[in-house]
Motif scaffolding. Sequence first.
Motif, short mmCIF file in Angstrom:
data_model
loop_
_atom_site.label_atom_id
_atom_site.label_comp_id
_atom_site.label_asym_id
_atom_site.label_seq_id
_atom_site.Cartn_x
_atom_site.Cartn_y
_atom_site.Cartn_z
N LEU A 158 -16.91 -11.13 -8.34
CA LEU A 158 -17.27 -9.87 -8.99
C LEU A 158 -17.23 -8.63 -8.34
O LEU A 158 -17.14 -7.32 -8.78
N ALA A 159 -17.31 -9.00 -6.91
CA ALA A 159 -17.73 -7.60 -6.20
C ALA A 159 -16.25 -7.07 -5.70
O ALA A 159 -16.21 -5.88 -5.07
N GLU A 160 -15.24 -7.78 -5.99
CA GLU A 160 -13.81 -7.40 -5.37
C GLU A 160 -13.37 -6.58 -6.25
O GLU A 160 -13.52 -6.11 -7.50
N LYS A 161 -12.44 -5.31 -5.68
CA LYS A 161 -12.03 -4.30 -6.46
C LYS A 161 -10.84 -3.61 -5.54
O LYS A 161 -10.72 -3.79 -4.14
N PRO A 162 -9.58 -3.18 -6.11
CA PRO A 162 -8.45 -2.59 -5.49
C PRO A 162 -8.93 -1.17 -4.88
O PRO A 162 -9.71 -0.63 -5.05
N ARG A 163 -8.02 -1.11 -3.69
CA ARG A 163 -8.27 0.16 -2.99
C ARG A 163 -8.03 1.40 -3.99
O ARG A 163 -8.85 2.34 -3.90
N GLY A 164 -7.06 1.25 -4.69
CA GLY A 164 -6.86 2.02 -5.77
C GLY A 164 -6.43 3.28 -5.45
O GLY A 164 -5.38 3.43 -4.52
N ALA A 165 -6.84 4.59 -5.76
CA ALA A 165 -6.44 6.04 -5.65
C ALA A 165 -6.60 6.40 -4.35
O ALA A 165 -6.07 7.55 -3.94
N GLY B 261 -3.52 -0.11 -1.69
CA GLY B 261 -3.88 1.03 -2.15
C GLY B 261 -2.71 1.65 -3.05
O GLY B 261 -1.47 0.88 -2.78
N ASP B 262 -2.63 2.45 -4.14
CA ASP B 262 -1.94 2.75 -4.98
C ASP B 262 -0.58 3.48 -4.28
O ASP B 262 0.75 3.36 -4.69
N ALA B 263 -0.95 4.02 -3.16
CA ALA B 263 0.23 4.60 -2.73
C ALA B 263 1.11 3.98 -1.56
O ALA B 263 2.10 4.42 -1.01
N GLY B 264 0.55 2.70 -1.18
CA GLY B 264 1.34 1.65 -0.19
C GLY B 264 2.37 1.00 -1.16
O GLY B 264 2.38 1.04 -2.29
N GLN B 265 3.35 0.49 -0.12
CA GLN B 265 4.44 -0.24 -0.95
C GLN B 265 4.63 -1.55 0.01
O GLN B 265 4.60 -1.58 1.23
N LEU B 266 4.65 -2.49 -0.99
CA LEU B 266 4.95 -3.87 -0.21
C LEU B 266 6.45 -4.15 -0.06
O LEU B 266 7.05 -3.79 -0.86
N ASN C 104 -0.69 7.33 -15.07
CA ASN C 104 0.24 8.30 -15.48
C ASN C 104 -0.23 9.41 -14.43
O ASN C 104 0.66 10.25 -14.17
N ASP C 105 -1.34 9.33 -13.73
CA ASP C 105 -1.94 10.39 -12.72
C ASP C 105 -1.57 9.69 -11.30
O ASP C 105 -1.84 10.33 -10.50
N GLY C 106 -1.02 8.48 -11.31
CA GLY C 106 -0.80 7.82 -9.98
C GLY C 106 0.47 8.37 -9.30
O GLY C 106 1.19 9.25 -9.67
N PRO C 107 0.78 7.61 -8.21
CA PRO C 107 2.10 8.14 -7.43
C PRO C 107 3.36 7.82 -8.08
O PRO C 107 4.38 8.51 -7.76
N HIS C 108 3.61 6.82 -9.39
CA HIS C 108 4.57 6.75 -9.95
C HIS C 108 4.98 7.54 -11.33
O HIS C 108 5.73 7.36 -11.78
N GLY C 109 3.61 8.09 -11.71
CA GLY C 109 3.70 8.88 -13.00
C GLY C 109 3.86 8.01 -14.14
O GLY C 109 4.03 8.43 -15.36
N THR C 110 3.78 6.84 -13.99
CA THR C 110 3.68 5.84 -15.19
C THR C 110 2.89 4.51 -14.74
O THR C 110 3.02 4.16 -13.45
N LEU C 111 2.99 3.54 -15.63
CA LEU C 111 2.47 2.25 -15.39
C LEU C 111 3.77 1.41 -14.69
O LEU C 111 5.06 1.65 -14.84
N VAL C 112 3.37 0.92 -13.77
CA VAL C 112 4.36 -0.03 -12.95
C VAL C 112 3.81 -1.39 -12.92
O VAL C 112 2.63 -1.66 -13.26
N ALA C 113 4.80 -2.51 -12.53
CA ALA C 113 4.32 -3.91 -12.45
C ALA C 113 4.14 -4.33 -11.07
O ALA C 113 4.65 -3.63 -10.16
N PRO C 114 3.04 -5.20 -10.90
CA PRO C 114 2.89 -5.78 -9.53
C PRO C 114 4.31 -6.29 -9.01
O PRO C 114 5.10 -6.67 -9.66
#
Length: 401
Positions: A216-223, A331-336, A85-95
């Motif tokens: 276990l060390a992997e993580k998304p770029r995120g916000a 990251g969250d603000a990118g678009q494939l 909700n705090d991200g670029p889309h303002g809601t949950l999105v699907a991969p």
Amino acid sequence: MTIAETTAEPTAETTAVATDAGITKELALGKFTDKMLADMRALIGTELRTESCLNNEYATRLAVMRFCEGIGDDNPLYTDAAYANDGPHGTLVAPPSFIFACLGSVQVGWPGLGGFHAETKMTFGAPIRVGEKITANVVFDGFDGPIADSNFGGRRIKDYLRQEYRNEEGELKATFICSRMRFERGEMQARRESRAIEVPHPWKEAEIAAIEEQILAEKPRGATPRYWDDVQVGEEMDVITKGPLGLTDFIAFIAAGAAPIPRVAAHSVALKRYHKHPKWAFRDPRTHALEPVYSVHYNDYAAQLQGAQIAYDVGIQRTCWQIHSLTNWMGDAGQLLALTGQYRSHVYLGDVVRLGGRVEAKEVDAEGRHIVRLVTWATNQRGQQCMPGTAVVALPTRPAA
């Protein structure tokens, strides 16, 4: 052309030998014939029925979460409502790969032949928002070949299905060109020993511990935005790792709603379907149970009849891993925007696949988007490149000072 019933012509994943006595322990050993090729040419341009292959009509919160679990992607943009909700889309999105959980693919024609997913080409529109209804349309676009001979499996053809996914407003969310290699199973079986490798892979405990530490060390770029301005040509993506792959990894993909074709069913529902369409199943000689031919992805006996060594992954499952690596990196603000992938060696139970990529170019496209072009790869523990590909990603730019 008119819509075709996909059940009229059982195919690679939906074909087994049936005799007057019923379902047997073997898979069909069909041959390319002039009539088969003529029949398939007549189907070019046909829109296919999809009812028996649909899994999710709506991108519900639970459907998206279940799909993410099935591909091993815990990005909070897809699974944590407060975060999204705090991200670029303002809601949950699907991969972007969630389209496969709506409709993985459809089969048509080639009775009695085997088949492997050979190549994927995809383009993407805006992300699917939780709650959207997604409809898929599938058209048979034709085929190349048959090629006279190949070391892999004798004569073969490559066919093409075009799948388009739209929401209720008609907005195109994704296009998926699915290409499969069709072959004569007898030829593939005859060449199986020439491709023999040690499976499952003989991992040592220390190797497994190191692999699990990496995962276990992997993580998304995120916000934290990955700005286009900062990306350098030649830089490499962070690697993500899948494996050692187990039966649960393969079954979780089915439970996620991404496969199979048609859907897997149990008990009387399955039995009635197999009696109506005997070529959809075979009888496992060890358990005496009826199994769908799709079980090549979790049943070693079926996989060997298909010409493989043991059970192997699903093509689009590998693409889901590719997309996971890309969304982690951008990251969250990118678009494939687009990707390609070629499926080269089998990925077997016990294998480890590492996915990564490299920036090849950056530019501003005709629509004014700041894009990055990448070469992607997926390599196994044998050093084989099992999915070379490409991708196009749009990234944000740094705010003006």
